[in-house]
Every structure is written in C-alpha cells, then in structure tokens.
Design an enzyme around this catalytic site. Structure first.
Site, PDB file in Angstrom:
ATOM      1  N   LEU A  18     -53.695  55.803  13.092  1.00  0.00           N
ATOM      2  CA  LEU A  18     -55.074  56.253  12.828  1.00  0.00           C
ATOM      3  C   LEU A  18     -55.162  57.105  11.576  1.00  0.00           C
ATOM      4  O   LEU A  18     -56.266  57.389  11.099  1.00  0.00           O
ATOM      5  CB  LEU A  18     -55.619  57.056  14.011  1.00  0.00           C
ATOM      6  CG  LEU A  18     -56.100  56.267  15.217  1.00  0.00           C
ATOM      7  CD1 LEU A  18     -56.634  57.221  16.286  1.00  0.00           C
ATOM      8  CD2 LEU A  18     -57.174  55.251  14.844  1.00  0.00           C
ATOM      9  N   ARG A  19     -53.986  57.553  11.050  1.00  0.00           N
ATOM     10  CA  ARG A  19     -53.993  58.461   9.894  1.00  0.00           C
ATOM     11  C   ARG A  19     -54.765  59.745  10.240  1.00  0.00           C
ATOM     12  O   ARG A  19     -54.870  60.114  11.397  1.00  0.00           O
ATOM     13  CB  ARG A  19     -54.573  57.787   8.642  1.00  0.00           C
ATOM     14  CG  ARG A  19     -54.072  56.372   8.369  1.00  0.00           C
ATOM     15  CD  ARG A  19     -52.592  56.288   8.172  1.00  0.00           C
ATOM     16  NE  ARG A  19     -52.205  54.963   7.659  1.00  0.00           N
ATOM     17  CZ  ARG A  19     -51.016  54.426   7.843  1.00  0.00           C
ATOM     18  NH1 ARG A  19     -50.084  55.064   8.520  1.00  0.00           N
ATOM     19  NH2 ARG A  19     -50.730  53.261   7.333  1.00  0.00           N
ATOM     20  N   ASN A  43     -46.582  59.225  12.312  1.00  0.00           N
ATOM     21  CA  ASN A  43     -46.022  59.308  10.948  1.00  0.00           C
ATOM     22  C   ASN A  43     -47.051  59.786   9.932  1.00  0.00           C
ATOM     23  O   ASN A  43     -47.326  59.131   8.937  1.00  0.00           O
ATOM     24  CB  ASN A  43     -45.393  57.966  10.519  1.00  0.00           C
ATOM     25  CG  ASN A  43     -46.394  56.822  10.460  1.00  0.00           C
ATOM     26  OD1 ASN A  43     -47.406  56.835  11.153  1.00  0.00           O
ATOM     27  ND2 ASN A  43     -46.099  55.833   9.640  1.00  0.00           N
ATOM     28  N   LYS A 101     -41.309  58.699  19.278  1.00  0.00           N
ATOM     29  CA  LYS A 101     -41.139  57.577  18.362  1.00  0.00           C
ATOM     30  C   LYS A 101     -39.878  57.761  17.537  1.00  0.00           C
ATOM     31  O   LYS A 101     -39.689  58.795  16.895  1.00  0.00           O
ATOM     32  CB  LYS A 101     -42.358  57.518  17.433  1.00  0.00           C
ATOM     33  CG  LYS A 101     -42.221  56.541  16.293  1.00  0.00           C
ATOM     34  CD  LYS A 101     -42.395  55.113  16.746  1.00  0.00           C
ATOM     35  CE  LYS A 101     -42.068  54.136  15.640  1.00  0.00           C
ATOM     36  NZ  LYS A 101     -43.088  53.159  15.385  1.00  0.00           N
ATOM     37  N   HIS A 176     -43.300  46.207  17.725  1.00  0.00           N
ATOM     38  CA  HIS A 176     -43.627  45.149  16.750  1.00  0.00           C
ATOM     39  C   HIS A 176     -42.439  44.214  16.480  1.00  0.00           C
ATOM     40  O   HIS A 176     -41.965  44.102  15.367  1.00  0.00           O
ATOM     41  CB  HIS A 176     -44.189  45.717  15.447  1.00  0.00           C
ATOM     42  CG  HIS A 176     -43.485  46.936  14.901  1.00  0.00           C
ATOM     43  ND1 HIS A 176     -42.128  47.004  14.712  1.00  0.00           N
ATOM     44  CD2 HIS A 176     -43.972  48.134  14.503  1.00  0.00           C
ATOM     45  CE1 HIS A 176     -41.819  48.192  14.217  1.00  0.00           C
ATOM     46  NE2 HIS A 176     -42.922  48.895  14.087  1.00  0.00           N
ATOM     47  N   LEU A 221     -44.163  46.149   7.653  1.00  0.00           N
ATOM     48  CA  LEU A 221     -42.796  46.302   8.161  1.00  0.00           C
ATOM     49  C   LEU A 221     -42.828  46.409   9.674  1.00  0.00           C
ATOM     50  O   LEU A 221     -43.666  47.141  10.200  1.00  0.00           O
ATOM     51  CB  LEU A 221     -42.145  47.556   7.561  1.00  0.00           C
ATOM     52  CG  LEU A 221     -41.781  47.425   6.085  1.00  0.00           C
ATOM     53  CD1 LEU A 221     -41.401  48.767   5.503  1.00  0.00           C
ATOM     54  CD2 LEU A 221     -40.644  46.414   5.893  1.00  0.00           C
ATOM     55  N   ASP A 249     -50.276  47.714  15.659  1.00  0.00           N
ATOM     56  CA  ASP A 249     -49.716  48.281  14.432  1.00  0.00           C
ATOM     57  C   ASP A 249     -50.734  48.208  13.295  1.00  0.00           C
ATOM     58  O   ASP A 249     -50.343  48.040  12.133  1.00  0.00           O
ATOM     59  CB  ASP A 249     -48.407  47.574  14.046  1.00  0.00           C
ATOM     60  CG  ASP A 249     -47.570  48.419  13.082  1.00  0.00           C
ATOM     61  OD1 ASP A 249     -47.916  49.596  12.860  1.00  0.00           O
ATOM     62  OD2 ASP A 249     -46.577  47.892  12.559  1.00  0.00           O
ATOM     63  N   HIS A 253     -54.011  51.222   4.637  1.00  0.00           N
ATOM     64  CA  HIS A 253     -53.677  51.895   3.369  1.00  0.00           C
ATOM     65  C   HIS A 253     -54.792  51.548   2.393  1.00  0.00           C
ATOM     66  O   HIS A 253     -55.283  50.410   2.398  1.00  0.00           O
ATOM     67  CB  HIS A 253     -52.363  51.358   2.784  1.00  0.00           C
ATOM     68  CG  HIS A 253     -51.145  51.739   3.549  1.00  0.00           C
ATOM     69  ND1 HIS A 253     -50.517  52.956   3.418  1.00  0.00           N
ATOM     70  CD2 HIS A 253     -50.416  51.050   4.455  1.00  0.00           C
ATOM     71  CE1 HIS A 253     -49.462  53.000   4.219  1.00  0.00           C
ATOM     72  NE2 HIS A 253     -49.373  51.854   4.864  1.00  0.00           N
ATOM     73  N   ALA A 265     -46.579  49.269   2.949  1.00  0.00           N
ATOM     74  CA  ALA A 265     -46.500  48.300   4.057  1.00  0.00           C
ATOM     75  C   ALA A 265     -47.572  48.603   5.085  1.00  0.00           C
ATOM     76  O   ALA A 265     -47.754  49.757   5.471  1.00  0.00           O
ATOM     77  CB  ALA A 265     -45.130  48.393   4.710  1.00  0.00           C
TER      78      ALA A 265
HETATM   79  O1  DOR Z   1     -46.244  48.007   8.070  1.00  0.00           O
HETATM   80  C1  DOR Z   1     -46.072  49.115   8.543  1.00  0.00           C
HETATM   81  N1  DOR Z   1     -46.908  50.134   8.281  1.00  0.00           N
HETATM   82  N2  DOR Z   1     -45.009  49.325   9.318  1.00  0.00           N
HETATM   83  C2  DOR Z   1     -44.685  50.540   9.755  1.00  0.00           C
HETATM   84  O2  DOR Z   1     -43.714  50.659  10.436  1.00  0.00           O
HETATM   85  C3  DOR Z   1     -45.463  51.723   9.337  1.00  0.00           C
HETATM   86  C4  DOR Z   1     -46.819  51.359   8.987  1.00  0.00           C
HETATM   87  C5  DOR Z   1     -47.555  52.460   8.276  1.00  0.00           C
HETATM   88  O3  DOR Z   1     -47.524  53.604   8.718  1.00  0.00           O
HETATM   89  O4  DOR Z   1     -48.204  52.164   7.269  1.00  0.00           O
HETATM   90 ZN    ZN Z   2     -46.420  51.098  13.029  1.00  0.00          ZN
END
Ligand code: DOR
Ligand code: ZN
Length: 363
Positions: A18-19, A43, A101, A176, A221, A249, A253, A265
C-alpha cells in the site's frame, strides 16, 4: 449453461503493497473497494520493523480508507537479523500483527535491511513457531552467480528446506510463487507450508516483458518465467487445493520510476485484479473454484474466519474499463494491462473509480 454471474464471499488479498502518504491515498481505495482484508507488506522506507512502527502504519492506513469501505489491514513486521522475539510476541498477542516477512537482503525493492544469515533469525523463527505466527517469505536467493530466472528454485533448495528442517513447526507462506518447482514444493510439503499466487503471474510469462522491446510495466520480482511455469501456476490456483491462495502483490511505482534506465519492480494490479481472475478461472473452466482461491483458502491458513459478506461478479457484453493510468499527487501510475479485454465486472458501486482522492487521467 454459460455462467454469467458469480457470488463469492468477499475476497482477501494475502500480499499487498500500500506504500504510504500520497501514493497510499491514491491506491488504497482500489483494494478497499474489493477486498475485506489484506496482508500489508512492511517494505516502506524505513521498513516496518517494530510493533510501534506497525501500529503507526496501521493507523495511517485506517485514516485513509474511504468512507463506506469496510477494510481491515493485517499488519506484518519486516524481519531483520536484530528483530526482537519479545517485541514480536507482544505485537502478535495484542492482535497488532498477523505475520512476519522475510526478505533476503537485496532481493527486491527496499530489502536492504533484510536477512543475510538465516542462523541469526532462528531464535525468532522458533518463537514464531511456538506462537503460531506465520512467516511470509520472499523466496529468491540473491547470490549474483545465480541466474535471475533460477533464483526461486535455488532458494527452495538452499534456504527454504533448511528453514523447514530447523523449525518444522513454523507455518510458512511461500509468497508469489512463479515456478513449477515452487508449485511442486508446496503441493508436496506438509501442512505448515502454503503459497500465494499473484494475478499477473497467472496471465503473463516473460515474453510480455521482453518481446518487441523492454516493457517495464511487466517487470516485477520474482520475474515472470517461461510459459510452462505460468501453466503450472494456473493449475495450482484453479485446483481448489487449500494450500494456494491469492496474494496480488499489487506493487505501485510511479511511471517515472518504472520507465527508467533502472526501472523498479512491481505491477499495480489492484484496480482490475478481480476481473482478471474471473477471466482466468473462466478460461480454465474453474469458475466454481475462484471462491476457494480468493476467499476461502487464505483464511484457513491464517486461522481466520472467511468473510461473511459477499461480492457479485457479473459478465457483461461491454468491457470492464479501468483507467490506464491513475494520478497521484506525486505523478502518474500505470495500471496492469492484461493484454485482452475484461468482461467480468465486480458489482460494486463505482469499482473502476472508487476513490474520491483519486484523479483518473486516461491517456
Ligand atoms: O515486484 C515486486 N515489487 N516484488 C517485490 O517483491 C517487491 C515489490 C515492491 O515493493 O515494489
Ligand atoms: Zn510483494
């Protein structure tokens, strides 16, 4: 008879990014319109590592949920080599977190604080096993010698088997999964291992990213693999097997960050995920198993009740249109394009454009 209508228990998303801030305000409504709950990835920069971080992040999410949406964020902590087992236990027992995680250091976006040496996290894993806290795993090795397309399969052999040997009672979600090897490992594994599968890995293989030019919006990814792997994922997702469930997932971005010499990614799939899934399950003759994948199997593994409320999906003659790009206060964001028209419509008022805060710009 052709099925043109489906009623499902409301789905959950067992892996979601969700950022924060403006990006979160722009993307959250797409998830909260469709899903009842989601496992929220930790993350951020800096990552969500302690109980207090998770509480503050949860409160920011709750404050951003549009009026009328019923959505529960299920928080996770980012496991580091210095994670404190008491902090984890207290957060879990207080109902603040649902999982931890594991990111191997350097495996993906904002994973620099991830784990380098599994030995160092064993005490925390043992405590988690004792308490029944699930571990969500980004299953890719980061060894530069290993080809990126092999990193998941090698992770299973080198890391996952070791963790399972050392802490057999630990409940693990291999997130994933993208390979036949991942499917097979989970299928044959004991009851403590499950996997999430994304929407996009059911739809694209690596050609989508590389044929006819580099297409950064299909880069994520773990990276999409060969066709044989996509087909194995489809078999697993549509099998009804309780070990496989949806984790989108969805990972937004800004376009400027993806369309670059070193693009990020992640695919932003939240706006059309349910339509895409209905399309895939219909293609596989498995519409009757969509509810297991999206709404039932995840709660079983997480030991939660399935949602009581329902959603309806309706197949119409006219395509389900979502904006190709969504505006955020920081710039534009591209929505996942499955490459074919979608006819399944989630029957929720204004699903294609659910957020007041969102300005859609069709380009
Ligand atoms: O494609 C991805 N984007 N894979 C991940 O594991 C992290 C994610 C991201 O946080 O952008
Ligand atoms: Zn992810």
């Amino acid at each position: 008879m052709k099925i043109t209508e489906l009623t499902l228990r409301r789905p959950d998303d067992w892996h979601l990014h969700l950022r924060d801030g403006a990006m979160m305000r722009a993307v959250l409504p797409y998830s909260s319109a469709n899903f009842a709950r989601a496992i929220i990835m930790p993350n951020l920069v800096p990552p969500v590592v302690r109980a207090d971080d998770a509480r503050a992040y949860r409160d920011r999410i709750l404050a951003a949920i549009p009026a009328g949406h019923d959505f529960t964020p299920l928080m996770t902590l980012y496991l580091t080599e210095t994670t404190n087992a008491d902090d984890v236990a207290a957060a879990y027992e207080a109902g603040l977190i649902s999982a931890l995680k594991l990111y191997p250091a350097g495996a993906t976006t904002n994973s620099e604080s991830g784990v380098r040496n599994i030995e160092r996290i064993l005490p925390v894993l043992e405590r988690m096993a004792l308490l029944g806290i699930p571990l969500c795993v980004h299953g890719e090795v980061t060894d530069p010698e290993i080809d990126i397309f092999d990193r998941e399969a090698v992770f299973i052999e080198r890391v996952l088997r070791r963790i399972v040997d050392r802490v057999p009672e630990l409940r693990i979600i291999m997130e994933h999964i993208t390979t036949e090897e991942g499917v097979q490992y989970v299928w044959e594994g004991g009851p403590n291992i499950a996997a999430t599968i994304t929407t996009h890995h059911l739809i694209i293989n690596r050609n989508a990213m590389l044929v006819g030019g580099i297409r950064p919006h299909y880069y994520c990814l773990p990276v999409a693999k060969r066709e044989q792997h996509r087909l194995a994922l489809r078999r697993a997702a549509t099998s009804g097997n309780e070990k496989f469930f949806l984790g989108t997932d969805s990972a937004p971005h800004l376009d400027a960050r993806k369309e670059s010499a070193c693009g990020c990614a992640g695919m932003f799939t939240a706006p059309n995920t349910l339509s895409c899934l209905a399309h895939v399950f219909e293609e596989e003759g498995a519409l009757d198993r969509l509810e297991a994948f999206a709404s039932l199997n995840g709660p079983v593994f997480y030991r939660l009740a399935p949602n009581e409320t329902r959603i309806r999906l309706v197949k119409r003659q006219t395509p389900f249109e979502v904006s190709a790009k969504i505006g955020t206060d920081e710039g534009l964001l591209t929505v996942f394009d499955p490459g074919f028209p979608l006819y399944w419509h989630p029957d929720i008022a204004d699903t294609a454009n659910p957020g007041d805060a969102v300005t859609n710009t069709r380009t």
